[in-house]
Structures are given as C-alpha cells and as structure tokens.
Write a protein that holds these residues in place. Sequence first.
Motif, PDB file in Angstrom:
ATOM      1  N   LEU A 128       2.682  -1.280   3.571  1.00 21.39           N
ATOM      2  CA  LEU A 128       2.363   0.110   3.244  1.00 21.39           C
ATOM      3  C   LEU A 128       2.057   0.262   1.759  1.00 21.39           C
ATOM      4  O   LEU A 128       1.053   0.891   1.374  1.00 21.39           O
ATOM      5  CB  LEU A 128       3.525   1.009   3.654  1.00 21.39           C
ATOM      6  N   ASP A 129       2.895  -0.312   0.888  1.00 16.71           N
ATOM      7  CA  ASP A 129       2.668  -0.208  -0.553  1.00 16.71           C
ATOM      8  C   ASP A 129       1.407  -0.958  -0.963  1.00 16.71           C
ATOM      9  O   ASP A 129       0.641  -0.489  -1.820  1.00 16.71           O
ATOM     10  CB  ASP A 129       3.871  -0.759  -1.315  1.00 16.71           C
ATOM     11  N   LYS A 132      -1.574   1.174   0.096  1.00 11.47           N
ATOM     12  CA  LYS A 132      -1.630   2.456  -0.622  1.00 11.47           C
ATOM     13  C   LYS A 132      -1.984   2.249  -2.087  1.00 11.47           C
ATOM     14  O   LYS A 132      -2.708   3.057  -2.682  1.00 11.47           O
ATOM     15  CB  LYS A 132      -0.272   3.185  -0.516  1.00 11.47           C
ATOM     16  N   GLN A 133      -1.521   1.155  -2.686  1.00  9.67           N
ATOM     17  CA  GLN A 133      -1.753   0.942  -4.114  1.00  9.67           C
ATOM     18  C   GLN A 133      -3.035   0.163  -4.411  1.00  9.67           C
ATOM     19  O   GLN A 133      -3.676   0.406  -5.438  1.00  9.67           O
ATOM     20  CB  GLN A 133      -0.550   0.210  -4.721  1.00  9.67           C
ATOM     21  N   SER A 137      -6.065   3.579  -2.140  1.00 11.69           N
ATOM     22  CA  SER A 137      -5.320   4.400  -3.101  1.00 11.69           C
ATOM     23  C   SER A 137      -5.696   5.876  -3.050  1.00 11.69           C
ATOM     24  O   SER A 137      -4.890   6.744  -3.414  1.00 11.69           O
ATOM     25  CB  SER A 137      -5.529   3.867  -4.513  1.00 11.69           C
ATOM     26  N   LYS A 139      -6.569   7.492  -0.260  1.00 13.20           N
ATOM     27  CA  LYS A 139      -6.388   8.002   1.101  1.00 13.20           C
ATOM     28  C   LYS A 139      -4.958   8.508   1.315  1.00 13.20           C
ATOM     29  O   LYS A 139      -4.011   7.986   0.718  1.00 13.20           O
ATOM     30  CB  LYS A 139      -6.702   6.911   2.124  1.00 13.20           C
ATOM     31  N   ILE A 141      -1.290   8.980   2.994  1.00 16.97           N
ATOM     32  CA  ILE A 141      -0.387   7.962   3.534  1.00 16.97           C
ATOM     33  C   ILE A 141      -0.467   7.894   5.057  1.00 16.97           C
ATOM     34  O   ILE A 141      -0.323   6.820   5.654  1.00 16.97           O
ATOM     35  CB  ILE A 141       1.066   8.238   3.070  1.00 16.97           C
ATOM     36  N   VAL A 144      -3.207   5.539   6.032  1.00 18.89           N
ATOM     37  CA  VAL A 144      -2.805   4.148   5.802  1.00 18.89           C
ATOM     38  C   VAL A 144      -1.930   3.670   6.947  1.00 18.89           C
ATOM     39  O   VAL A 144      -2.134   2.591   7.501  1.00 18.89           O
ATOM     40  CB  VAL A 144      -2.058   4.006   4.458  1.00 18.89           C
TER      41      VAL A 144
END
Length: 267
Positions: A128-129, A132-133, A137, A139, A141, A144
């Motif tokens: 997930l991280d 997301k990162q 980035s 979008k 959560i 994702v």
Amino acid sequence: MVRQAQAREKLLAKKLEEGLTGKPESDPQYDWSFPDAGNLPVPVLSIEKVSFAYPNSDPLYHDVDFGVDLQTRVCLVGPNGAGKTTLVKLLVEELQPTKGAIKRNQHLKISRFTQHFEDVLDLSMTPLDFFKQKIMSTKPIEQVRSLLARYGCSGSMQTQTMNQLSAGQKARIVFAKIGYDAPHLLMLDEPTNPLDMESIDALARCLKSFKGGVIIISHDMRLISQVAEEIWVCDNKKIERFNGDINKFKLHTKKENAKRLSQHKNG
C-alpha cells in the motif's frame, strides 16, 4: 472396506444436507486486465540484421531479423544459455547489438517481468505504501487498494512489509504495477515460476484480452498453449520461427525430451 466407504459416503451426504459440513469454496478469479495503451504504426519494434556477442565470447546469434507489432503473440523457447534473456535485453536497449540495428517507435512503452522481478519493488515498504508513495501518488487510497486487490493483494497483505511476503505474492504486486503502467508491449521472462495455478490462469486470461504485443520466455506449456500464436526457437546461433502450430510444438517438445532422456540413460 467397500461397506465402510459406502457408510462414510452416506454420512457425508447427510451432513451436507443438514448444513453440518461446509461446501467447498471456488478458486479465486483475479481480474488481471491491462488497459489499452493505444495504437502505434507498424512495426513498433524492428530488429534488422542483428548479431550479438558478449566481450571475449563467441556470438550468441547472427543476422537476426524480424519485426514486432501490437498483434505479436510470441513465445521464445530454447536451451539455457542460447540467448533468450539476452534478446529481451537488446530489445529494451539494456544491451547494444554487436552488429545491425534495433529501431523502436519513439512512443513505444514496454513493461518487463524478469526472473529478478523483485528488483522493481522496495521490499522495506508495504504494498500500500509503495504504490501510494511511488506509483499512484496522486490517486486516492481507495483506488490504490482496489488495484492491488484485483491482482490478489488484499486485506492484511496490503499492509504487510513486502520482504515478508512469498514470491508469488510479490509477483502479483509486480503485475499490478505493470497493469497500472499501461504498456504497448509486454516482455515476460519465465513469468509463471513464482505463480500458483489461479494466478497463471489469471495471467493467461489477461494476455489473451490484452490489446498490445506480447513476447514470453517460458517453458510452461499451460501458459504457452493459451497465449502464444507463434513459437520462436533460439538455438544454434539463430532465432527462427517454429514451422507449425502449438500442438505440433508440444509433440515436438515431447519427442525431444524423450530423446534427451534416452541419451542420458544410455550414457
């Protein structure tokens, strides 16, 4: 023994009727669909009279000549060391040909799945991280989470550090990244090695519906028979199209394996 088996069968049937025994769950159906990246004029990738040799080594092949477009569905086969993976590295400009030229459409976008597929991940992060990162980035959560879940990375797996995941779980995350990247051309080097049967079938369904080109290096006849429309044989310093359909290639492979096994037994 027959009477015992019949009695057990009747007892099981009774339990099923009364709801005392859970019904078997169906296998998961992952949605590994890759988006359409759009059309490109042919050929999107042109290999012209290419020869290649590593420094201080004999050439792997001479005068390789073919084109790749968005309808390409090819499986590249051949013995270990014949240069299959090297060819892919040439196509993505990781290596340069000794002679000849490889020309690419300037808008061509290629995604790869390599035998070292984990290298594209940061294993110190959670899926997930990581997405997301580094991937999505901008979008939300929820988007994702939804993307990862489509490829079989759901629930607590999304928040587990990736170095604690199995090879198959990490491979699903890599395919989620490939799907999000939306390539025109896929190059997959032994993609089924870390995958379970459900994931292999999901990959096959995805590749059959994919609008772009596909080049696969694989020994997995289950995947080859579902996806490949042509077989290219990399051997004897050449890359040649196999003259026949998938069924003929399967029969040819079976005979070659039997021949090698007989030679091994006879010394």
